[in-house]
Design an enzyme around this catalytic site. Structure first.
Site, mmCIF file in Angstrom:
data_model
loop_
_atom_site.group_PDB
_atom_site.id
_atom_site.type_symbol
_atom_site.label_atom_id
_atom_site.label_comp_id
_atom_site.label_asym_id
_atom_site.label_seq_id
_atom_site.Cartn_x
_atom_site.Cartn_y
_atom_site.Cartn_z
ATOM 1 N N CYS A 265 49.546 43.804 34.490
ATOM 2 C CA CYS A 265 49.208 45.219 34.261
ATOM 3 C C CYS A 265 49.423 46.115 35.472
ATOM 4 C CB CYS A 265 47.767 45.320 33.806
ATOM 5 S SG CYS A 265 47.439 44.269 32.391
HETATM 6 C C1 UGA Z 1 43.678 45.308 35.144
HETATM 7 C C2 UGA Z 1 42.552 46.350 35.118
HETATM 8 O O1 UGA Z 1 41.553 45.992 36.089
HETATM 9 C C3 UGA Z 1 41.904 46.422 33.727
HETATM 10 O O2 UGA Z 1 40.923 47.461 33.694
HETATM 11 C C4 UGA Z 1 43.010 46.729 32.701
HETATM 12 O O3 UGA Z 1 42.489 46.783 31.386
HETATM 13 C C5 UGA Z 1 44.063 45.642 32.761
HETATM 14 O O4 UGA Z 1 44.626 45.607 34.087
HETATM 15 C C6 UGA Z 1 45.137 45.989 31.747
HETATM 16 O O5 UGA Z 1 45.797 47.032 31.900
HETATM 17 O O6 UGA Z 1 45.240 45.292 30.734
HETATM 18 P P1 UGA Z 1 43.739 42.637 35.339
HETATM 19 O O7 UGA Z 1 45.224 42.742 35.371
HETATM 20 O O8 UGA Z 1 43.096 41.617 34.479
HETATM 21 O O9 UGA Z 1 43.071 44.037 34.909
HETATM 22 O O10 UGA Z 1 43.301 42.317 36.840
HETATM 23 P P2 UGA Z 1 42.370 42.977 37.960
HETATM 24 O O11 UGA Z 1 41.024 42.391 37.912
HETATM 25 O O12 UGA Z 1 42.483 44.458 37.928
HETATM 26 O O13 UGA Z 1 43.103 42.420 39.261
HETATM 27 C C7 UGA Z 1 44.472 42.729 39.495
HETATM 28 C C8 UGA Z 1 44.933 42.158 40.807
HETATM 29 O O14 UGA Z 1 44.354 42.863 41.895
HETATM 30 C C9 UGA Z 1 44.595 40.685 41.046
HETATM 31 O O15 UGA Z 1 45.735 40.041 41.567
HETATM 32 C C10 UGA Z 1 43.468 40.717 42.048
HETATM 33 O O16 UGA Z 1 43.404 39.568 42.856
HETATM 34 C C11 UGA Z 1 43.860 41.956 42.863
HETATM 35 N N1 UGA Z 1 42.727 42.579 43.584
HETATM 36 C C12 UGA Z 1 41.673 43.082 42.901
HETATM 37 C C13 UGA Z 1 42.778 42.683 44.959
HETATM 38 O O17 UGA Z 1 43.753 42.255 45.612
HETATM 39 N N2 UGA Z 1 41.741 43.281 45.610
HETATM 40 C C14 UGA Z 1 40.672 43.795 44.957
HETATM 41 O O18 UGA Z 1 39.762 44.338 45.617
HETATM 42 C C15 UGA Z 1 40.633 43.679 43.568
#
Ligand code: UGA
Length: 427
Positions: A265
């Site tokens: 995403c």
């Molecule tokens: C993301 C959004 O958070 C959801 O709200 C949305 O519905 C979804 O995309 C979508 O469009 O379907 P997701 O892809 O499951 O959700 O993952 P996240 O939890 O957002 O994490 C994304 C990435 O960012 C991961 O690789 C995580 O490790 C990284 N991340 C997250 C960081 O590097 N630092 C942070 O502080 C948080």
């Protein structure tokens, strides 16, 4: 109310299962017969916390999967389109799958008597529902919006790994409507959910989804850039983030520095919005930098290791964690892919382990790397260890005795492991 869900991927399966758990009668339609068979045996086709127990409870009662879109749509009052949208090579959104899904829904609506509501849940660039999908639906169904069916946009905000919990306890419900009452049925559907409902026009709802994901991506690249600067000065980025997050305007979320964002995403949506903005005649320089910082961040970890041990060629390296984040087996756009490819390019000998993503990893790397069946086996023969996904089982200092560890995610608290044995990407 009878519900049809088109596309039984993460969003569709979680949405359908969540609605069935609230008592609705749900048919999940998917073109993948194998996936349909698995769901009908109450098995989840991917790793998602809490999903399989719900399938076991609901399949055979008010939840089922089918390859027959026509049957699902003609018997439903509400049709959610939940197919994945992809990125083309230039970052622009690829609408092929959603157009196919809309076409099959349109053909089914032809035979449907009475009103139904079609809801676009897939993430699409602002304007797509009204300018592309609605005309296609009218053409393929031979029916008119407003008279024969209604259309709405209902973006999802589910996080993989917590998708079931997020669906059942949302922060907000956004409903995009063509006319002021198009979303009435959707409001009714969500009436038992304890969350604020925002009703806006179609394009605004589509943009809320992009702006939300791209803001999260921006927060991550921001803190990673601060982290890269902190590393030069010997400052602990996590202490800096903690100090920042005590300001209620900033909030502590999405300020964990590391090897950047992956998944299906955030990378795709940021690129798609950049590409669309350029097409609309605007250069989104901030968002272009978000992508650039994120593209470089995984390679920084390899660079940190190369600077520390000088030569990576022929060195035995264990990579712990392959999924793009804990709680999922998803490796789409996972930083692990870039890191392993760079290690291989530099001649390192890689053994990898992840608690749930091994099958996906085999599909990506084949025989280029070795696979271990647990963390102990992965590190036993290695000189260097890269921690790439912050699974809790990797927070075990004893595992790394005598090894040099490079951390892409913060798994250890300060002092838990000596700084001379462990170096972070930006701490
Ligand atoms: C993301 C959004 O958070 C959801 O709200 C949305 O519905 C979804 O995309 C979508 O469009 O379907 P997701 O892809 O499951 O959700 O993952 P996240 O939890 O957002 O994490 C994304 C990435 O960012 C991961 O690789 C995580 O490790 C990284 N991340 C997250 C960081 O590097 N630092 C942070 O502080 C948080």
């Amino acid at each position: 109310m009878r519900v049809a869900i088109i596309g039984a991927g993460y969003v569709g399966l979680v949405t359908g299962t969540g609605l069935a758990s609230r008592g609705y009668d749900v048919s999940l339609a998917d073109i993948d017969a194998q996936k349909v068979a698995m769901i009908n045996q109450s098995r989840a086709p991917f790793h998602e916390a809490g999903l399989e127990p719900l399938l076991q409870k609901l399949v055979g009662k008010n939840l089922r999967a089918t390859v027959e879109t026509n049957k699902a749509v003609t018997t439903a009052d509400v049709v959610f389109i939940c197919v994945q949208t992809y990125c083309q090579d230039d970052g622009a959104i690829d609408l092929t799958h959603i157009k196919q899904a809309v076409t099959s829904v349109g053909k089914a609506l032809k035979n449907r008597e009475g009103h139904s509501l079609v809801i676009i849940k897939s993430t699409v660039i602002p304007g797509t529902t009204e300018k592309v999908l609605l005309p296609l639906l009218e053409k393929t169904s031979g029916k008119k919006e407003g008279e024969d069916f209604r259309i709405a946009v209902n973006p999802e905000f589910l996080r993989e790994g917590r998708a079931v919990e997020d669906f059942l306890n949302p922060d907000r419900i956004v409903i995009g409507e063509l006319e002021n009452d198009s979303g009435d049925v959707l409001c009714q559907l969500y009436q038992d959910f304890n969350a604020p409902v925002l009703r806006v026009d179609l394009m605004t709802a589509e943009m809320i989804k992009y702006a939300s994901n791209v803001f999260l991506a921006t927060k991550i690249s921001f803190i990673n850039e601060i982290g890269n600067i902190c590393k030069k000065l010997g400052i602990d980025t996590y202490k800096v983030a903690q100090g920042m997050s005590l300001d209620s305007r900033i909030s502590p979320h999405f300020l964990s520095a590391g090897i950047g964002f992956g998944g299906s995403c955030l990378p795709k949506d940021t690129k798609a919005l950049v590409s669309a903005a350029q097409e609309w005649g605007y250069q989104p320089s901030l968002l272009q930098s978000v992508i650039k910082v994120n593209d470089e961040q995984p390679l920084r970890l390899v660079e940190v290791a190369a600077n520390s041990v000088r030569e990576l060629s022929q060195r035995k390296v264990a990579v712990l964690g392959l999924a793009f984040k804990p709680g999922t087996d998803d490796m789409r756009d996972a930083p692990a892919i870039k890191i392993i490819n760079e290690l291989l390019r530099r001649g390192a000998l890689v053994t990898a382990y992840d608690p749930v993503a091994m099958d996906n990893a085999r599909g990506i790397f084949g025989k280029q790397i070795e696979y271990a069946s647990n963390a102990e086996d992965a590190v036993s023969d290695a000189e260097l260890v890269f921690i790439v996904t912050e699974w809790t089982e990797f927070n075990n200092p004893a595992l790394y005795r005598g090894k040099k560890v490079f951390c892409g995610r913060r798994v250890f608290s300060p002092g838990q492991i000596s700084n001379s044995d462990c170096e972070g990407v930006c701490w």
